[in-house]
Write an enzyme that holds these catalytic residues in place. Structure first.
Site, PDB file in Angstrom:
ATOM      1  N   ARG A   3       0.860  -1.169   0.000  1.00  0.00           N
ATOM      2  CA  ARG A   3       0.000   0.000   0.000  1.00  0.00           C
ATOM      3  C   ARG A   3       0.901   1.225   0.000  1.00  0.00           C
ATOM      4  NH1 ARG A   3      -3.726  -1.624   4.949  1.00  0.00           N
ATOM      5  NH2 ARG A   3      -1.868  -2.759   5.496  1.00  0.00           N
ATOM      6  N   LEU A 154      -0.256  -7.830   9.798  1.00  0.00           N
ATOM      7  CA  LEU A 154       0.845  -8.768   9.570  1.00  0.00           C
ATOM      8  C   LEU A 154       1.041  -8.975   8.075  1.00  0.00           C
ATOM      9  CD1 LEU A 154       0.062 -11.306  12.442  1.00  0.00           C
ATOM     10  CD2 LEU A 154       1.493  -9.249  12.477  1.00  0.00           C
ATOM     11  N   GLU A 155       2.094  -8.359   7.545  1.00  0.00           N
ATOM     12  CA  GLU A 155       2.382  -8.396   6.120  1.00  0.00           C
ATOM     13  C   GLU A 155       3.861  -8.675   5.890  1.00  0.00           C
ATOM     14  OE1 GLU A 155       0.490  -5.381   3.634  1.00  0.00           O
ATOM     15  OE2 GLU A 155      -0.406  -4.499   5.424  1.00  0.00           O
ATOM     16  N   GLU A 156       4.278  -8.504   4.627  1.00  0.00           N
ATOM     17  CA  GLU A 156       5.674  -8.733   4.264  1.00  0.00           C
ATOM     18  C   GLU A 156       6.584  -7.704   4.946  1.00  0.00           C
ATOM     19  OE1 GLU A 156       6.335 -11.341   2.869  1.00  0.00           O
ATOM     20  OE2 GLU A 156       4.587 -11.917   1.695  1.00  0.00           O
TER      21      GLU A 156
END
Length: 401
Positions: A3, A154-156
């Site tokens: 994003r 919780l992402e990369e």
């Protein structure tokens, strides 16, 4: 999912000036949180308070009625270590800029949640090493801002790191236990199947440690999604994953499921219009989902002097049109009392009339359920939402059910 986090470099001076101005209007220590019910935290849209040309909080609140906002993001320091910072750069311990923004919200009758993680950057779950150390770092944030809600986005690159995710979920469970009443949401990437392999592993990890957040949300964008129909399909598939991986019945799964969308043009050039948001909103309220949010208020305005996707939506809209959906959702969602100690066996509420459907035609005398009330149509209608037409409108409010 990626994003747009940082606007063009040319905005940096304006951003820092905005943060300094907001901080100067209030004491460094945030005021006490407003007494908001959990449905407001479940509708809080994301807002970057010190980057991406943040809008004035009071302007957005007064224009939309939205009372809670999700401030992003808490990361580990870019230089390394296990202390919380804003965007990896500004230490929470010495912060005054975000504290000033928080006070602007609270001074206008609202409140904030804080989101930890996001796409990119180094997460505390990666650097703190243990559950207790990770929880202690996040407790500093909860204490500093007097939080009533926190979101674990919780992402990369953390998402595929089993040890880091275990630290995050373990910390979330500890915060929940140490701060009674704290609204805890977990947000993860979405796929056409609901979520991918790492998402189902995350659900399994949560179950294995006995952690039940108030909500698990997926982000159905930046993954080849073609409008709202693909998003609704992903949400329905995620509902099935919550049932199969957590052992929940259908009503419990829906009530702990959330949508975290992206307004306008996504980083991967997907387009999500106001009409798309309306479709997903109808699905969310019709199935009693527990959360409806989006990225980001910084983008909730038409593009005029720039097409920078970080600060405007690149679709046709008026200022703050997408935020109005989250306000409506807060009004359509019964306040929650926190995650269940065990899954309920029956869906909440005692409404016996069928749930209102936007596409259905109703005639005089037809009764529906909507927002825990029974409504009776006075004349022919289609698409007019009960509770929004006023006392002289088509729907008669028969009271709670």
């Amino acid at each position: 999912m990626q994003r747009s986090r940082l606007a063009a470099v040319g905005l940096a001076a304006a951003v820092l000036g905005t943060a300094a101005t907001l901080a100067a209007t209030a004491d460094a220590q945030p005021a006490a949180a407003a007494a908001l019910s959990n449905n407001w935290y479940a509708s809080a849209p994301y807002l970057m308070p010190v980057s991406n040309n943040p809008p004035d909080p009071v302007t957005v609140m007064n224009a939309t009625g939205q009372k809670a906002f999700q401030l992003a993001f808490i990361l580990a320091p870019d230089s390394g270590g296990c202390s919380p910072t804003w965007d990896g750069k500004s230490a929470v311990s010495s912060d005054t800029a975000v504290a000033g923004v928080v006070n602007r919200f609270r001074g206008n009758g609202g409140d904030v949640s804080v989101s930890v993680g996001g796409y990119g950057g180094t997460k505390l779950g990666q650097t703190c090493g243990t559950v207790d150390a990770t929880a202690a770092a996040y407790q500093q944030v909860v204490t500093k801002y007097g939080l009533k809600a926190i979101d674990f986005d919780l992402e990369e690159p953390e998402y595929e790191n089993t040890a880091a995710v275990a630290n995050e979920l373990g910390a979330a469970k500890k915060l929940q236990a140490d701060n009674p009443g704290l609204f805890v949401s977990v947000t993860m990437p979405g796929t056409s199947a609901g979520t991918g392999w790492f998402g189902t592993q995350l659900l399994d990890q949560a179950k294995s440690i006995g952690f039940t957040p108030d909500n698990f949300s997926i982000m159905p964008f930046d993954g080849g999604f073609n409008g709202s129909s693909a998003q609704v399909s992903a949400l329905e598939n995620f509902h099935g994953l919550l049932e199969s991986h957590l052992g929940w019945d259908s009503a419990t799964a829906y009530s702990h499921e959330g949508f975290s969308g992206m307004n306008g043009r996504s980083d991967n050039a997907e387009i999500f219009t106001l009409a798309d948001f309306q479709t997903v909103y109808d699905y969310a309220t019709g199935h009693h989902l527990g959360r409806f949010t989006y990225w980001a208020v910084n983008r909730d305005r038409p593009c005029t002097t720039t097409t920078d996707n970080a600060v405007c939506s690149n679709v046709t809209q008026n200022d703050w049109d997408f935020t109005k959906f989250t306000t409506r959702f807060a009004g359509a969602t019964p306040p929650q009392t926190g995650p269940p100690t065990s899954p309920p066996t029956n869906p909440p509420g005692t409404c016996t009339a069928p749930e209102w459907q936007k596409a259905s035609v109703y005639v005089s005398g037809n009764s529906v359920s909507h927002n825990a009330h029974k409504w009776t149509a006075k004349w022919w209608t289609q698409g007019e939402e009960p509770g929004t037409t006023g006392p002289d409108g088509v729907w008669s409010d028969n009271g709670p059910c």
